[in-house]
Design a protein around this motif. Structure first.
Motif, short mmCIF file in Angstrom:
data_model
loop_
_atom_site.label_atom_id
_atom_site.label_comp_id
_atom_site.label_asym_id
_atom_site.label_seq_id
_atom_site.Cartn_x
_atom_site.Cartn_y
_atom_site.Cartn_z
N LEU A 15 0.83 -1.19 0.00
CA LEU A 15 0.00 0.00 0.00
C LEU A 15 0.87 1.24 0.00
CD1 LEU A 15 -3.21 1.18 1.02
CD2 LEU A 15 -1.38 2.37 2.23
N GLY A 17 0.63 5.77 -1.38
CA GLY A 17 -0.24 6.80 -1.92
C GLY A 17 0.44 8.16 -1.91
N ARG A 19 -0.53 12.61 -1.61
CA ARG A 19 -1.53 13.67 -1.43
C ARG A 19 -1.79 14.31 -2.79
NH1 ARG A 19 1.01 17.64 1.14
NH2 ARG A 19 2.96 16.54 0.97
N HIS A 54 -5.38 13.55 3.83
CA HIS A 54 -4.05 14.04 4.21
C HIS A 54 -3.74 15.40 3.57
CE1 HIS A 54 -2.71 9.91 5.61
NE2 HIS A 54 -2.29 10.71 6.56
N TYR A 141 -1.36 13.16 11.51
CA TYR A 141 -1.05 12.74 10.14
C TYR A 141 -0.51 11.30 10.08
CZ TYR A 141 0.85 13.30 5.35
OH TYR A 141 1.13 13.16 4.02
N GLN A 145 -2.13 7.85 8.46
CA GLN A 145 -1.35 7.06 7.50
C GLN A 145 -1.23 5.60 7.96
OE1 GLN A 145 2.05 9.11 6.00
NE2 GLN A 145 2.98 7.32 5.08
N ASP A 148 -4.39 3.97 7.08
CA ASP A 148 -4.44 3.67 5.63
C ASP A 148 -3.80 2.31 5.36
OD1 ASP A 148 -5.47 6.11 4.73
OD2 ASP A 148 -3.48 7.03 4.55
N GLN A 163 9.57 9.74 4.28
CA GLN A 163 8.41 9.13 4.93
C GLN A 163 8.80 8.07 5.97
OE1 GLN A 163 4.90 9.71 4.29
NE2 GLN A 163 5.87 11.58 3.57
N1 TRP Z 1 2.30 10.75 3.54
C1 TRP Z 1 2.42 10.37 2.17
C2 TRP Z 1 3.12 11.49 1.41
O1 TRP Z 1 3.11 12.62 1.82
C3 TRP Z 1 1.09 10.08 1.53
C4 TRP Z 1 0.38 8.94 2.18
C5 TRP Z 1 -0.82 8.98 2.80
C6 TRP Z 1 0.82 7.59 2.25
N2 TRP Z 1 -1.17 7.77 3.26
C7 TRP Z 1 -0.19 6.88 2.96
C8 TRP Z 1 1.96 6.93 1.83
C9 TRP Z 1 -0.05 5.53 3.24
C10 TRP Z 1 2.10 5.58 2.12
C11 TRP Z 1 1.10 4.89 2.82
O2 TRP Z 1 3.66 11.27 0.37
#
Ligand code: TRP
Length: 338
Positions: A15, A17, A19, A54, A141, A145, A148, A163
């Motif tokens: 997983l 992602g 923003r 986010h 935050y 995450q 998620d 990260q």
């Molecule tokens: N924090 C990540 C970024 O700024 C974005 C993100 C949100 C993310 N939820 C996540 C990344 C879960 C990995 C897993 O790029």
């Protein structure tokens, strides 16, 4: 006999992602998109979310919320253009899965405020955005995450270097949950490629807001202008001066994107000996980036219609919702609030 590629790797649940805050650039490609494509090609079960919640953690203001829809579409187009395939990879919008909010609420009770206050990204964001006191949402935050990731039982999280501290919080929360209530979630592992592409201005990092990025969506003319105007080696006045390859973003980009590595090392040698000028090397880089970006541009055209993007999001939502519901059910049951 040929080995079946699927037996060479243990396939995992992935997983990650982003923003939805603007177009993705070459640095995103090198830092994370490339790894996602590889994970997809290896047959892993990949989930990618558009982290629209986010995107609001730095201040939920009208001027931001009005752009969310378009930014989400733009991010989707970037994903699809580089080759993330919605048939194999589940691409969804975070806010389409409200279960994440409930899991984040529960996770929030497994981590302390001082712990979250120490997350280095928080300090950077507060400094960059001139935020004096973080909101509850910004402090949380990493908790969101973690939710998620845990909601789909993510095992592997390909992210950029910055990260790592968020992933550490996620691991702590998951460990604490499992320790207290029995193993519901896998401990997520960060997959950090560590490659950071410098900016066109020679600064250490290409950044959306730094004005030193080449976007995946830039047209040919824009890319050419950006490359020809790139920072190279400030100690070199004439093309016959000995040049420096280290710290020279032109060569960093060639290393990242050229397919002919022999040609790159030949150019490096000539450059260091003062036998090739900046202009020639930059022209080669223009050609290299053209080859890299052409198929991306072609694919982008296929996925430009808003209606198609809506369908992709709808399908992603339908795939992730049952997973999210089941995980949340297990979490509630483990805690005893079912
Ligand atoms: N924090 C990540 C970024 O700024 C974005 C993100 C949100 C993310 N939820 C996540 C990344 C879960 C990995 C897993 O790029």
């Amino acid at each position: 006999m040929m080995a079946n590629p699927s037996t060479l790797f243990r396939t995992r649940r992935v997983l990650t992602g982003d923003r939805p805050t603007g177009p993705l650039h070459l640095g995103h490609y090198v830092g994370t998109l490339k790894a996602r494509l590889e994970l997809q090609e290896q047959g892993n079960e990949v989930f990618i979310l558009v982290a629209d919640y986010h995107a609001l953690t730095r201040g939920i203001r009208r001027e931001k919320t009005v752009r969310l829809k378009e930014n989400t579409r733009e991010l989707l187009r970037d994903y699809l253009a580089v080759g993330l395939d919605p048939k194999r990879t589940t691409i969804y919008r975070q806010s389409d899965v409200p279960q994440v909010a409930e899991l984040a609420l529960l996770f929030g009770m497994l981590v302390t405020v001082p712990r979250l206050s120490r997350v280095p990204v928080l300090k950077e964001v507060m400094r960059d955005e001139q935020i004096e006191n973080p909101s509850f949402g910004l402090l949380g935050y990493p908790v969101l995450q973690a939710a998620d990731i845990a909601l789909v039982k993510g095992e592997l999280v390909p992210v950029g270097k910055d990260q790592a501290s968020h992933l550490e919080v996620a691991r702590e929360i998951v460990r604490r949950f499992n320790g207290e209530f029995g193993k519901v979630f896998p401990e997520p592992e960060a997959l950090i490629k560590g490659e950071v592409l410098p900016g066109t201005d020679g600064s250490s990092k290409m950044g959306k807001s730094l004005g030193n990025a080449i976007m995946l969506s830039d047209d040919e003319k824009t890319v050419k202008e950006k490359v020809m105007g790139m920072y190279t080696d400030p100690t070199r006045i004439r093309p016959t001066d000995f040049g420096h390859v280290e710290g020279n973003p032109v060569f960093a980009y060639l290393d990242a994107f050229a397919t002919d590595s022999q040609k790159v090392s030949d150019y490096k040698e000539l450059y260091q000996k003062g036998k090739v000028g900046d202009v020639e090397v930059k022209k080669y880089l223009v050609q290299v980036l053209h080859e890299f970006l052409s198929p991306i541009r072609e694919r982008r055209k296929e996925f430009s219609a808003e209606k198609d993007l809506e369908i992709i999001l709808e399908e992603g939502k339908n795939k992730v919702l049952p997973v999210a519901q089941e995980t949340l059910r297990q979490a509630r049951q483990a805690i005893g609030i079912e």
